[in-house]
Write an enzyme that holds these catalytic residues in place. Structure first.
Site: not given
Ligand code: UDP
Length: 341
Positions: A138, A162, A166
């Site tokens: 991402s 988050y 990643k």
């Protein structure tokens, strides 16, 4: 893990023991199901692994579906079994939690599930001898970069759990390549929206386009999170990429892994063009044939003023570039919502 009538357990083998197969983990989700559809259209065989926690069985029509939660301790063994039984030669791994706000509130769940899930997938690939892996990363890995165009050379500095999971996932791929002779690609998605087919639309109301459509449907006024940024109209600029273009980038990544030369492991996926929040809302107004006057609200913490993808690497190396405009994206989202009503 929930089991429904008609599904097979994770211990039963998938159908295709005699052909090239791609295992799409998280293939019942929004982006994964678009990739599944493209692979099927190309005549490839697909086995979807999904726990159906946020995905839908109906999105996987035409593929084999195995219900399996990849975060469970025995997942590596079960995945390896499915890989061997299906003769899989590639894996695309989507299954992960992906909500920034939730990751701030529940960091342990993000660290555990996103990292353990990927670890199980990589371990299974090593055990089953599956060589090629495409991983959903991402633009959240970049955090708040103060640049006009975000290139892959920029050192990631994620600002939430988050994005951090990643980025760590990308390290895990690099380590697994060295240890097990895998070939891997991480695709760093920018702002994904739209629908390639109405029935595969994004049903979660988490991002700008679905949030605005949902608000309007409920007779509410959309809210713009701040209009005092250093951008031409004061609202944040993002790079919106059509989910079908993004899905196509996964096909390009698989072809790249199957080839000889592989100079890079990480690619941005976006259009190279930015749109402001107000421009997106205007495009939604055009698609709906109505004028929308949003409310200007407070800034949302952690929002960079601009995040626009440099597309040089993916264009030059994978030969991929986006084909669809912001209006295409928004129109497809509107049409999908209408079809669902
Ligand atoms: N945004 C907004 N109002 C909303 C939802 C989002 O103004 O109701 C803005 C948000 O601040 C950001 C852009 O829309 O600038 C895209 O947000 P989204 O959450 O879709 O994706 P992000 O860029 O945060 O990954």
């Amino acid at each position: 893990m929930r089991m429904m009538a008609g599904s097979r357990s994770a211990c039963e083998p998938a159908r295709y023991a005699d052909a090239m197969t791609t295992l799409v983990i998280g293939g019942a989700g929004y982006i994964g199901s678009h990739v599944v559809r493209l692979l099927l259209e190309k005549g490839e065989r697909v086995v979807v692994i999904d726990d159906l926690s946020t995905g839908f069985r109906e999105r996987t029509t035409g593929a084999e579906l195995v219900e399996l939660d990849v975060t469970r301790p025995d997942a590596a063994e079960k995945l390896a079994f499915q890989m061997k039984a299906s003769g899989a030669n590639a894996v695309i791994h989507f299954a992960a939690h992906k909500q920034v706000g939730e990751s701030v509130a529940k960091p342990e769940m993000y660290w555990h599930d996103n990292v353990a899930g990927l670890a199980h997938v990589l371990e299974a690939c090593a055990t089953a001898g599956v060589r090629d892996v495409v991983f959903s990363s991402s633009a959240a890995v970049y955090g708040m970069p103060d640049v006009d165009l975000v290139t892959e050379d920029l050192t990631p500095q994620p600002i939430n759990p988050y994005g951090a999971t990643k980025y760590v996932g990308e390290w895990m791929l690099a380590d697994a390549e060295r240890a097990h002779d895998l070939r891997t690609v991480a695709l760093r998605y920018f702002n994904v929206a739209g629908a390639g087919w109405p029935e595969l639309a994004d049903t979660l109301v988490m991002n700008l386009v679905p949030i605005v459509l949902d608000a309007l449907e409920q007779g509410k006024t959309p809210i713009v999170f701040g209009n005092d940024y250093n951008t031409p109209d004061g609202t944040c600029i993002r790079d919106y990429v059509h989910v079908l273009d993004l899905a196509d980038a996964h096909i390009a990544a698989l072809e790249y892994l199957r080839g000889e030369e592989r100079p890079h492991r990480v690619f941005n996926v976006g259009t190279g063009t930015g749109s402001s929040v107000l421009e997106v809302i205007e495009a939604i107004g055009r698609a709906l044939g109505q004028e929308i006057t949003p409310t200007i609200g407070e800034r949302r913490p952690g929002d960079p003023a601009r995040l626009i993808c440099s597309t040089d690497r993916i264009r030059e190396t994978l030969g991929w570039s986006s084909t669809k405009t912001l209006d295409d994206i928004v129109r497809s989202a509107v049409e999908a919502r209408r079809a669902a009503q």
